[in-house]
Design a protein around this motif. Structure first.
Motif, PDB file in Angstrom:
ATOM      1  N   ALA A   6      -9.561  -2.286   4.103  1.00  0.00           N
ATOM      2  CA  ALA A   6      -9.615  -1.053   3.323  1.00  0.00           C
ATOM      3  C   ALA A   6      -9.932   0.115   4.247  1.00  0.00           C
ATOM      4  O   ALA A   6     -10.486  -0.067   5.343  1.00  0.00           O
ATOM      5  CB  ALA A   6     -10.669  -1.150   2.224  1.00  0.00           C
ATOM      6  N   THR A  42       0.843  -1.189   0.000  1.00  0.00           N
ATOM      7  CA  THR A  42       0.000   0.000   0.000  1.00  0.00           C
ATOM      8  C   THR A  42       0.878   1.237   0.000  1.00  0.00           C
ATOM      9  O   THR A  42       2.107   1.141   0.126  1.00  0.00           O
ATOM     10  CB  THR A  42      -0.954   0.012   1.214  1.00  0.00           C
ATOM     11  OG1 THR A  42      -1.958   0.998   1.011  1.00  0.00           O
ATOM     12  CG2 THR A  42      -0.205   0.294   2.506  1.00  0.00           C
ATOM     13  N   GLY A  91     -12.722  -2.944  -0.819  1.00  0.00           N
ATOM     14  CA  GLY A  91     -12.140  -1.694  -1.291  1.00  0.00           C
ATOM     15  C   GLY A  91     -13.100  -0.552  -1.070  1.00  0.00           C
ATOM     16  O   GLY A  91     -14.277  -0.766  -0.736  1.00  0.00           O
ATOM     17  N   TYR A  92     -12.597   0.678  -1.260  1.00  0.00           N
ATOM     18  CA  TYR A  92     -13.427   1.851  -1.059  1.00  0.00           C
ATOM     19  C   TYR A  92     -13.189   2.851  -2.173  1.00  0.00           C
ATOM     20  O   TYR A  92     -12.042   3.091  -2.580  1.00  0.00           O
ATOM     21  CB  TYR A  92     -13.118   2.519   0.285  1.00  0.00           C
ATOM     22  CG  TYR A  92     -13.962   3.756   0.540  1.00  0.00           C
ATOM     23  CD1 TYR A  92     -15.225   3.648   1.102  1.00  0.00           C
ATOM     24  CD2 TYR A  92     -13.508   5.023   0.196  1.00  0.00           C
ATOM     25  CE1 TYR A  92     -16.022   4.769   1.325  1.00  0.00           C
ATOM     26  CE2 TYR A  92     -14.281   6.156   0.414  1.00  0.00           C
ATOM     27  CZ  TYR A  92     -15.535   6.019   0.980  1.00  0.00           C
ATOM     28  OH  TYR A  92     -16.311   7.127   1.190  1.00  0.00           O
ATOM     29  N   ALA A 102      -3.126  -1.655   4.768  1.00  0.00           N
ATOM     30  CA  ALA A 102      -3.832  -0.484   4.251  1.00  0.00           C
ATOM     31  C   ALA A 102      -3.385   0.753   5.015  1.00  0.00           C
ATOM     32  O   ALA A 102      -2.824   0.657   6.113  1.00  0.00           O
ATOM     33  CB  ALA A 102      -5.348  -0.664   4.374  1.00  0.00           C
TER      34      ALA A 102
END
Length: 241
Positions: A180, A99, A220-221, A139
């Motif tokens: 996430a 990330t 996920g976002y 993340a």
């Protein structure tokens, strides 16, 4: 909520996808040298990674795509998702996730205490996680790097700088796979359970519940919505603001 089927350039074990610089980029396991890029997520073009590996995760930051692989020292970088350059991780590990946040790339690995950081995606430094575990996903959000483990436990860890890590505890035991950050919270999901967790700081976690107990594998976002996906095979998806 409404999904449309699209076609990737070849049949592969597609393992990770990210977006940056106006381009979606996906990588495949295999082992293979296969990647793909798309400017709209609809039409995809095959790309070639610099070495054959079990490519596990890709991220974008600081103008650079970075992909890492399991059982591998080589990683790969690209500024456009088309042309790739081979770089080296600090050691051959089961690199599972990468990330970017606060000017730093952070990668975690499975089966040990090894993590790694890089400011440019090319030169990496080994870091130490607080316990030996299968660190599956990492993340960044709210000034914190967070990672969870898929060793059927409650193990997590957080770091404000990606270098020094502190052990944290998740609210229930499970194979934590998805992680996430968005809308002010971290969301973590378990493979094979409806139990999940949320945290605003990566330190204190609270249990939440997904619609059903299936193999939730990734979350996920974007654009105001969390999206959770499952393996299985499965056609089930879950969304939440």
């Amino acid at each position: 909520i409404t999904w449309t089927a699209r076609t990737l350039p070849s049949s592969q074990d597609w393992t990770s996808v990210t977006f940056g610089n106006g381009v979606f980029v996906a990588v495949a396991g295999g082992p293979s040298t296969v990647a793909a890029s798309s400017t709209d997520g609809i039409t995809w073009t095959a790309r070639t990674l610099p070495s054959s590996a079990l490519w596990a995760s890709i991220t974008y930051g600081n103008g650079t795509f970075v992909a890492v692989a399991t059982n591998s020292t080589p990683a790969a970088t690209s500024t456009d998702g088309v042309t790739w350059t081979s770089v080296n991780m600090p050691s051959a590990q089961q690199w599972r996730s990468v990330t970017f946040g606060n000017g730093l790339f952070v990668a975690t690995s499975s089966g040990g205490t090894v993590a790694a950081t890089s400011t440019d995606g090319a030169t990496w430094t080994a870091r130490t996680l607080p316990s030996t575990s299968s660190w599956s996903t990492v993340a960044y959000g709210n000034g914190v790097f967070t990672t969870v483990s898929n060793t059927n436990g409650t193990i997590a860890a957080s770091s404000t700088d990606g270098i020094t890590w502190t052990a944290r505890t998740l609210p229930s035991s499970g194979n934590w796979r998805g992680l996430a950050y968005g809308n002010g919270v971290f969301i973590a999901t378990i493979q094979g359970s409806a139990s999940a967790a949320k945290s605003i700081d990566g330190v204190t976690w609270t249990g939440i519940t997904l619609p059903n107990a299936i193999s939730w594998y990734a979350v996920g976002y974007g654009n105001g919505t969390f999206v959770a996906l499952a393996i299985g095979p499965s056609s089930v998806v879950a969304t939440s603001p």
